[in-house]
Motif scaffolding. Structure first.
Motif, PDB file in Angstrom:
ATOM      1  N   ILE A  91       0.848  -1.189   0.000  1.00 41.71           N
ATOM      2  CA  ILE A  91       0.000   0.000   0.000  1.00 41.71           C
ATOM      3  C   ILE A  91       0.886   1.242   0.000  1.00 41.71           C
ATOM      4  O   ILE A  91       2.104   1.168   0.201  1.00 41.71           O
ATOM      5  CB  ILE A  91      -0.936   0.046   1.235  1.00 41.71           C
ATOM      6  N   GLU A  92       0.248   2.392  -0.236  1.00 41.19           N
ATOM      7  CA  GLU A  92       0.892   3.694  -0.082  1.00 41.19           C
ATOM      8  C   GLU A  92       0.039   4.494   0.895  1.00 41.19           C
ATOM      9  O   GLU A  92      -1.153   4.700   0.650  1.00 41.19           O
ATOM     10  CB  GLU A  92       0.992   4.424  -1.421  1.00 41.19           C
ATOM     11  N   SER A  93       0.632   4.910   2.007  1.00 43.69           N
ATOM     12  CA  SER A  93      -0.134   5.612   3.038  1.00 43.69           C
ATOM     13  C   SER A  93       0.067   7.119   2.950  1.00 43.69           C
ATOM     14  O   SER A  93       1.103   7.607   2.485  1.00 43.69           O
ATOM     15  CB  SER A  93       0.285   5.123   4.430  1.00 43.69           C
ATOM     16  N   PHE A  94      -0.933   7.839   3.417  1.00 38.95           N
ATOM     17  CA  PHE A  94      -0.853   9.301   3.432  1.00 38.95           C
ATOM     18  C   PHE A  94       0.326   9.783   4.266  1.00 38.95           C
ATOM     19  O   PHE A  94       1.069  10.682   3.849  1.00 38.95           O
ATOM     20  CB  PHE A  94      -2.159   9.888   3.981  1.00 38.95           C
ATOM     21  N   LEU A  95       0.521   9.194   5.448  1.00 35.84           N
ATOM     22  CA  LEU A  95       1.558   9.697   6.340  1.00 35.84           C
ATOM     23  C   LEU A  95       2.951   9.544   5.749  1.00 35.84           C
ATOM     24  O   LEU A  95       3.808  10.416   5.922  1.00 35.84           O
ATOM     25  CB  LEU A  95       1.476   8.986   7.691  1.00 35.84           C
ATOM     26  N   MET A 114       8.008   9.156  13.208  1.00 36.31           N
ATOM     27  CA  MET A 114       7.805   7.714  13.108  1.00 36.31           C
ATOM     28  C   MET A 114       6.952   7.163  14.244  1.00 36.31           C
ATOM     29  O   MET A 114       6.019   6.391  14.023  1.00 36.31           O
ATOM     30  CB  MET A 114       9.164   6.996  13.101  1.00 36.31           C
ATOM     31  N   ARG A 115       7.273   7.526  15.474  1.00 32.05           N
ATOM     32  CA  ARG A 115       6.702   6.837  16.634  1.00 32.05           C
ATOM     33  C   ARG A 115       5.186   6.965  16.785  1.00 32.05           C
ATOM     34  O   ARG A 115       4.536   6.029  17.258  1.00 32.05           O
ATOM     35  CB  ARG A 115       7.420   7.280  17.907  1.00 32.05           C
ATOM     36  N   PRO A 116       4.556   8.072  16.402  1.00 25.46           N
ATOM     37  CA  PRO A 116       3.090   8.082  16.460  1.00 25.46           C
ATOM     38  C   PRO A 116       2.448   7.174  15.420  1.00 25.46           C
ATOM     39  O   PRO A 116       1.242   6.940  15.465  1.00 25.46           O
ATOM     40  CB  PRO A 116       2.732   9.555  16.186  1.00 25.46           C
ATOM     41  N   GLY A 117       3.258   6.698  14.462  1.00 27.06           N
ATOM     42  CA  GLY A 117       2.728   5.802  13.435  1.00 27.06           C
ATOM     43  C   GLY A 117       2.988   6.264  12.025  1.00 27.06           C
ATOM     44  O   GLY A 117       2.299   5.845  11.094  1.00 27.06           O
ATOM     45  N   TYR A 165      10.258   0.766  15.620  1.00 24.83           N
ATOM     46  CA  TYR A 165      10.676   2.101  15.181  1.00 24.83           C
ATOM     47  C   TYR A 165      12.190   2.199  15.007  1.00 24.83           C
ATOM     48  O   TYR A 165      12.785   3.259  15.149  1.00 24.83           O
ATOM     49  CB  TYR A 165      10.179   3.173  16.156  1.00 24.83           C
ATOM     50  N   ARG A 166      12.796   1.079  14.681  1.00 29.96           N
ATOM     51  CA  ARG A 166      14.244   1.063  14.396  1.00 29.96           C
ATOM     52  C   ARG A 166      14.579   2.078  13.308  1.00 29.96           C
ATOM     53  O   ARG A 166      13.757   2.372  12.430  1.00 29.96           O
ATOM     54  CB  ARG A 166      14.656  -0.337  13.961  1.00 29.96           C
ATOM     55  N   MET A 167      15.810   2.575  13.350  1.00 31.32           N
ATOM     56  CA  MET A 167      16.213   3.559  12.361  1.00 31.32           C
ATOM     57  C   MET A 167      17.587   3.226  11.787  1.00 31.32           C
ATOM     58  O   MET A 167      18.614   3.490  12.412  1.00 31.32           O
ATOM     59  CB  MET A 167      16.243   4.972  12.941  1.00 31.32           C
ATOM     60  N   PRO A 168      17.649   2.645  10.600  1.00 29.15           N
ATOM     61  CA  PRO A 168      18.950   2.445   9.959  1.00 29.15           C
ATOM     62  C   PRO A 168      19.564   3.808   9.634  1.00 29.15           C
ATOM     63  O   PRO A 168      18.861   4.735   9.230  1.00 29.15           O
ATOM     64  CB  PRO A 168      18.605   1.660   8.690  1.00 29.15           C
ATOM     65  N   LEU A 169      20.861   3.931   9.830  1.00 28.17           N
ATOM     66  CA  LEU A 169      21.507   5.227   9.659  1.00 28.17           C
ATOM     67  C   LEU A 169      21.563   5.683   8.211  1.00 28.17           C
ATOM     68  O   LEU A 169      21.977   6.805   7.930  1.00 28.17           O
ATOM     69  CB  LEU A 169      22.916   5.179  10.260  1.00 28.17           C
TER      70      LEU A 169
END
Length: 325
Positions: A156-160, A214-217, A236-240
């Motif tokens: 899918i493609e989300s608005f956020l 990211m964290r709110p979704g 909510y991992r974040m690759p650098l």
């Protein structure tokens, strides 16, 4: 050091006697970027027309995932905040452009970021690389309609996630503001030294800003890079690779153009466009912003795709993972 604002009209808006022929006014960077902007608009029109004609302009069927009530509320709150922020930014940039008498550089870039989201599936051209919030407003992905796309389906493609592109102009504004302040505090510093420090600062600034989105979704990364991923083990991992792309492909190109702009001149991507005939100035400036940003985002997607290939997949909660067939 010149005190002229980069969005002010340059002093030489009319060609001086003995200057280059009139036709040479058109041999400038904004015209070439505008040409690329037209190609990008044509490409996305072609992609979306085929996608919609095949009956894909609808939300992905709901269900098949679990999401807590708190996460539903945070998703809705983030959507409202993003919509409000984008509308406020559009109004502010429109007013600034009217006051300046022409489309400002930030208005041109903002237009580009509003119209570059069509490139998003390219980051997952061969595999799933971005987790979209399934509770957010969404549609079936247009990835299969992009040339060369071979990612997994369904997606899918989300608005956020797609709204995050115009939101990223915030990084540009912060980077330019920091560069100007450093030039004011340390006028003896070279432009290269200033740019290097700005890139380090933006890398650090990106971490809390992106986490706050990211964290709110907002979205998530399904892949981790060994030893190069923050919050590994959490959704909510974040690759650098993410803050690196925000520095290299979003912030620093504009910061460098501001740092190296000649006194009394605009940034390179728009330089000379105010000397064009009046009817052409607004479309050329907007199209130049569209072309430049789309080029930057295509490079952004390629880098993210390559970075994901070097990582390994990790589990995501069902509400932010891709739908299962």
């Amino acid at each position: 050091m010149s005190t002229r604002h980069p969005d002010q009209a340059p002093s030489d808006t009319s060609p001086a006697p003995g200057s280059a022929p009139h036709k040479h006014r058109w041999v400038i960077a904004p015209v070439f970027w505008a040409g690329f902007g037209v190609l990008c608009l044509a490409a996305q029109t072609w992609v979306f027309a085929r996608w919609a004609a095949d009956g894909n302009f609808h939300a992905y069927p709901s269900g098949g995932y679990e999401i807590s009530r708190a996460r539903q509320i945070s998703t809705l709150a983030l959507e409202v905040a993003v919509i409000t922020g984008l509308l406020a930014a559009a109004a502010l940039l429109w007013r600034q452009s009217r006051r300046a008498g022409h489309v400002t550089s930030y208005a041109a870039l903002f237009t580009g970021y509003l119209l570059c989201f069509w490139t998003d599936p390219y980051s997952g051209i061969t595999q799933h690389t971005t987790g979209h919030n399934r509770y957010s407003l969404n549609v079936v992905t247009w990835g299969p309609y992009l040339p060369g796309w071979h990612g997994p389906l369904p997606q899918i493609e989300s608005f956020l996630l797609n709204a995050a592109y115009p939101v990223s102009l915030t990084w540009v504004v912060i980077g330019v503001a920091i560069a100007k302040r450093l030039r004011h505090w340390r006028p003896a510093w070279s432009r290269a030294r200033t740019a290097a420090l700005v890139s380090v600062i933006i890398f650090c600034v990106d971490l809390p800003l992106e986490s706050a989105y990211m964290r709110p979704g907002g979205y998530a990364y399904p892949n981790t890079l060994p030893y190069l991923t923050l919050f590994e083990g959490s959704w909510y991992r974040m690759p650098l690779t993410s803050p690196i792309t925000m520095v290299v492909f979003v912030t620093m190109p504009v910061v460098l153009m501001h740092l190296y702009a000649k006194p009394g001149r605009e940034i390179w991507v728009l330089e000379g466009s105010l000397r064009l005939p009046s009817p052409a100035r607004t479309p050329i400036r907007l199209l130049a912003g569209i072309g430049f940003v789309n080029f930057s985002m295509l490079a952004f997607q390629v880098f993210m795709c390559v970075g994901a290939l070097a990582g390994h997949p990790a589990e995501l909660p069902s509400w932010i993972d891709r739908p299962r067939a």
